[in-house]
Design a protein around this motif. Structure first.
Motif: not given
Length: 227
Positions: A129-153
């Motif tokens: 059963i597919l519980l959750d699906y997230q599709k998130v566009p993002f950019q790595l604006t901080q170079g090697s310090k870039s961290v992107v967090e995706i929270k599901g439902n």
């Protein structure tokens, strides 16, 4: 410090340089501040980055994608019933989170897409059963310090017994995929390599619906017949 970045997928194309000169060649690598090209006659030549047109620089960026670390985590919270109602179903809430970190130091100036699939398994069957699906566009604006967090439902999974049969769902796993603007996969992390092979099919499955081992939407497993 010598930084060498190789191409993700080479192809023959026309390059334009400062002054209007052009050449047909294949991109090989970005070496420090020089670009290595392979000409039609098989010869390699290094050309300073600042000699290329803006269009060529954009192409080079795509050919030298960032190195990424992907991480997935989940937390649970059990729904507690009074002792007098202990025969009621067991219910567990799940919260999901994905973290994307850039490991390479080179600045990447293109948008990326992260897709997070989280699924459950039938307790009484062989479907998912597919519980959750997230599709998130993002950019790595901080170079090697870039961290992107995706929270599901938040998802609720219930384990219960009906007519002597145990029914319900349990946590199954996840697939986390990062693609570039061309749709090419730059990195992925998964609890199931088999299901990852059918990720294109999973993109067609609505959330809360069932799918089989090849990622195709299907019906739930029917209850076993009682004799």
């Amino acid at each position: 410090l010598l930084s060498i970045c190789t191409a993700s997928k080479a192809e023959l194309r026309v390059w334009t340089f400062a002054g209007g000169k052009s050449v047909e060649a294949e991109f090989q690598a970005l070496v420090g501040k020089n670009v290595s090209l392979k000409s039609l006659d098989g010869k390699s030549v290094k050309i300073p980055v600042d000699q290329f047109s803006p269009e060529d620089l954009s192409y080079i960026d795509l050919q030298v994608p960032p190195k990424l670390d992907l991480d997935f985590s989940r937390s649970t919270e059990q729904r507690v019933f009074p002792d007098s109602l202990s025969d009621l179903p067991r219910s567990i809430y799940y919260d999901f989170k994905a973290i994307i970190e850039q490991r390479s130091t080179r600045q990447y100036n293109h948008e990326l897409i992260a897709e997070l699939f989280v699924y459950a398994e039938e307790i009484d069957g062989d479907k998912h059963i597919l519980l959750d699906y997230q599709k998130v566009p993002f950019q790595l604006t901080q170079g090697s310090k870039s961290v992107v967090e995706i929270k599901g439902n938040r998802a609720e999974l219930i384990d219960y017994v009906v007519a002597g049969q145990r029914r319900g769902d349990t946590f199954g796993g996840y697939i986390l995929v990062v693609t570039d603007s061309r749709g090419e996969v730059l990195a992925y992390s998964t609890s199931s390599e088999e299901l990852y092979g059918f990720v294109d099919n999973l993109r067609q499955v609505p959330v809360k619906k069932h799918f089989d081992d090849e990622g195709n939407r299907c019906f739930p497993t029917p209850p076993k017949r009682m004799y």
